[in-house]
Design a protein around this motif. Structure first.
Motif, mmCIF file in Angstrom:
data_model
loop_
_atom_site.group_PDB
_atom_site.id
_atom_site.type_symbol
_atom_site.label_atom_id
_atom_site.label_comp_id
_atom_site.label_asym_id
_atom_site.label_seq_id
_atom_site.Cartn_x
_atom_site.Cartn_y
_atom_site.Cartn_z
ATOM 1 N N ASN A 36 97.894 -32.607 31.670
ATOM 2 C CA ASN A 36 98.295 -32.741 30.256
ATOM 3 C C ASN A 36 98.661 -34.175 29.905
ATOM 4 O O ASN A 36 98.448 -34.607 28.777
ATOM 5 N N TRP A 92 108.537 -29.180 27.437
ATOM 6 C CA TRP A 92 108.781 -28.898 26.010
ATOM 7 C C TRP A 92 110.026 -28.035 25.857
ATOM 8 O O TRP A 92 109.942 -26.843 25.532
ATOM 9 N N ASP A 95 110.859 -25.586 23.083
ATOM 10 C CA ASP A 95 110.190 -24.287 23.057
ATOM 11 C C ASP A 95 110.579 -23.395 24.225
ATOM 12 O O ASP A 95 110.515 -22.172 24.117
ATOM 13 N N TRP A 118 102.430 -20.768 23.920
ATOM 14 C CA TRP A 118 101.813 -20.988 22.604
ATOM 15 C C TRP A 118 100.528 -20.169 22.419
ATOM 16 O O TRP A 118 99.534 -20.673 21.901
ATOM 17 N N LEU A 125 98.110 -22.721 25.807
ATOM 18 C CA LEU A 125 97.739 -24.091 26.174
ATOM 19 C C LEU A 125 97.638 -24.320 27.667
ATOM 20 O O LEU A 125 97.029 -25.291 28.098
ATOM 21 N N GLU A 212 98.336 -28.091 17.998
ATOM 22 C CA GLU A 212 97.917 -27.110 19.006
ATOM 23 C C GLU A 212 98.947 -26.002 19.242
ATOM 24 O O GLU A 212 98.676 -25.054 19.977
ATOM 25 N N THR A 213 100.105 -26.114 18.601
ATOM 26 C CA THR A 213 101.100 -25.042 18.712
ATOM 27 C C THR A 213 100.839 -23.917 17.720
ATOM 28 O O THR A 213 101.664 -23.015 17.592
ATOM 29 N N HIS A 216 103.509 -25.414 14.309
ATOM 30 C CA HIS A 216 104.979 -25.371 14.330
ATOM 31 C C HIS A 216 105.567 -26.034 13.095
ATOM 32 O O HIS A 216 105.147 -27.115 12.683
ATOM 33 N N ARG A 293 91.553 -32.520 26.948
ATOM 34 C CA ARG A 293 91.744 -33.633 26.007
ATOM 35 C C ARG A 293 90.414 -34.335 25.851
ATOM 36 O O ARG A 293 89.857 -34.831 26.835
ATOM 37 N N GLY A 350 100.335 -35.651 24.631
ATOM 38 C CA GLY A 350 100.587 -34.408 25.372
ATOM 39 C C GLY A 350 100.630 -33.191 24.472
ATOM 40 O O GLY A 350 100.713 -32.064 24.950
ATOM 41 N N GLY A 351 100.611 -33.397 23.141
ATOM 42 C CA GLY A 351 100.528 -32.256 22.233
ATOM 43 C C GLY A 351 101.744 -32.014 21.359
ATOM 44 O O GLY A 351 101.769 -31.038 20.605
ATOM 45 N N GLY A 352 102.741 -32.865 21.436
ATOM 46 C CA GLY A 352 103.925 -32.660 20.591
ATOM 47 C C GLY A 352 104.607 -33.988 20.336
ATOM 48 O O GLY A 352 103.986 -35.043 20.459
ATOM 49 N N CYS A 356 109.973 -31.885 19.779
ATOM 50 C CA CYS A 356 109.481 -30.856 20.714
ATOM 51 C C CYS A 356 110.021 -31.056 22.137
ATOM 52 O O CYS A 356 110.007 -30.116 22.922
HETATM 53 O O1 KQY Z 1 104.849 -29.425 20.209
HETATM 54 C C1 KQY Z 1 105.351 -28.604 20.912
HETATM 55 N N1 KQY Z 1 106.442 -27.998 20.527
HETATM 56 C C2 KQY Z 1 104.783 -28.206 22.195
HETATM 57 C C3 KQY Z 1 103.440 -28.717 22.424
HETATM 58 C C4 KQY Z 1 102.878 -28.206 23.710
HETATM 59 C C5 KQY Z 1 101.686 -28.951 24.095
HETATM 60 C C6 KQY Z 1 101.163 -28.566 25.438
HETATM 61 N N2 KQY Z 1 100.022 -29.323 25.739
#
Ligand code: KQY
Length: 364
Positions: A36, A92, A95, A118, A125, A212-213, A216, A293, A350-352, A356
């Protein structure tokens, strides 16, 4: 130890405070998974160190770390940051950590939601997520706080509260069949009301484009104080974000909160689209069970994913012309706090973002 309480926070007189209310401290987790985070997670680790250092100017910070990274994390983080061993699948804590609730009489407890990365096996994910599932309990064990087990798949980033009875969320996430397909919207509201002690729900349709969540709320809209919210915005009608933010603006402007107030909506422009470079994509290990990615993919960049701590507001920056206006707007919205920008591209990859990767523990 943390005892499981067979009741609900509302029944017991507990509520989730707003993030702007006083904190005892902040929890974070340490990033390390190379499928990730690029380049063995080293650039992300530096970004997390910058976030932890910024917050630790204002309040105590604890970082949970997997066993094999403990020494490295300890050596990388400043001495005022507490480092504890907590296993997790990724970093994260918004979450996977507990949602803390307080009763105003010096007691704090945690809500432990069900977690399915998620979306579980339908768009989740990564797999597995067994260690993430236990993060909340481990945090509460360390804090000697009792907990409620909420029968709802939910992530902390899927909700925001104003601390006065209003909850903000998105249908894209909480009504997504990959979370709680057996529950109706009314069932979900009833559970949130019981476990967070809220009574008014403000539903946006979608979150930030390609988040990707599953959209959110904490990336698109944040309560500044009761009656005032910040909304991620763009004036570019050709950007798919435009219609999403316009719809959110209309819903927020039409809503009243739990105290019957109309909301003031403050727009914060997103940066120009942030795309993954070929070099960044090449630095992420490919595996079967993690979202890949790809170079050219757009990331869900938004300044609204900021974190409010005691006396401070920690804001992601993207080396973009919108950085300065966003910081200035937030400085006006939070006149009694110091606004600190932290370069956040590596977290976004990494997606957040900053909200997060942080979880507030309210003062008792
Ligand atoms: O944004 C978030 N709250 C979590 C993102 C998770 C991404 C995992 N690749």
């Amino acid at each position: 130890m943390t005892r499981l309480i067979d009741s609900t926070p509302r029944r017991d007189g507990f509520r989730m405070p707003g993030e702007s209310e006083p904190h005892a401290g902040t929890w974070m987790l340490w990033p390390e998974r190379p499928d990730n985070w690029r380049d063995g997670a080293r650039p992300a680790q530096q970004a997390f160190v910058a976030v932890a250092s910024a917050i630790s100017q204002f309040e105590p910070v604890t970082v949970g770390v997997n066993q094999r990274q403990f020494d490295h994390a300890r050596a990388s983080l400043p001495p005022q940051v507490r480092v504890v061993e907590i296993s997790s699948n990724d970093a994260w804590v918004r979450d996977t950590g507990p949602t803390f609730v307080v009763n105003g009489r010096g007691e704090i407890r945690g809500v432990d939601w069900r977690f399915n990365a998620w979306g579980g096996l339908h768009g989740g994910l990564y797999f597995p997520w067994d260690l993430d599932e236990r993060v909340a309990q481990k945090v509460l064990e360390i804090e000697d706080a009792d907990h409620y087990a909420a029968p709802l798949v939910m992530e902390g980033g899927a909700i925001h509260v104003d601390g006065e009875g209003t909850l903000f969320t998105t249908g894209e996430c909480l009504l997504n069949p990959n979370r709680n397909p057996q529950l109706s919207k009314a069932d979900i509201e009833r559970l949130l009301a019981e476990y967070l002690a809220v009574e008014r729900f403000v539903w946006l349709d979608k979150g930030i484009f390609q988040d990707e969540t599953n959209g959110h709320i904490d990336n698109i809209c944040a309560p500044v104080r009761p009656g005032v919210v910040a909304l991620a915005w763009t004036d570019d009608r050709n950007d798919p974000q435009y219609e999403i933010s316009k719809d959110a603006f209309e819903r927020l402007s039409a809503a009243t909160d739990a105290r019957g107030r109309r909301l003031e909506v403050v727009r914060i422009h997103i940066p120009a689209p942030v795309l993954i470079t070929a070099e960044e994509a090449a630095g992420v290990d490919r595996t079967r069970d993690t979202l890949p990615r790809k170079a050219g993919d757009r990331l869900a960049a938004s300044y609204v994913n900021y974190y409010v701590c005691n006396g401070g507001v920690i804001v992601p920056t993207f080396d973009d012309p919108q950085d300065r206006p966003a910081l200035n707007t937030l400085a006006k919205l939070y006149p009694d706090r110091r606004v600190v920008g932290v370069p956040a591209r590596e977290i976004l990859l990494g997606g957040g973002n900053i909200h997060c990767i942080t979880q507030q523990q309210p003062a008792k």
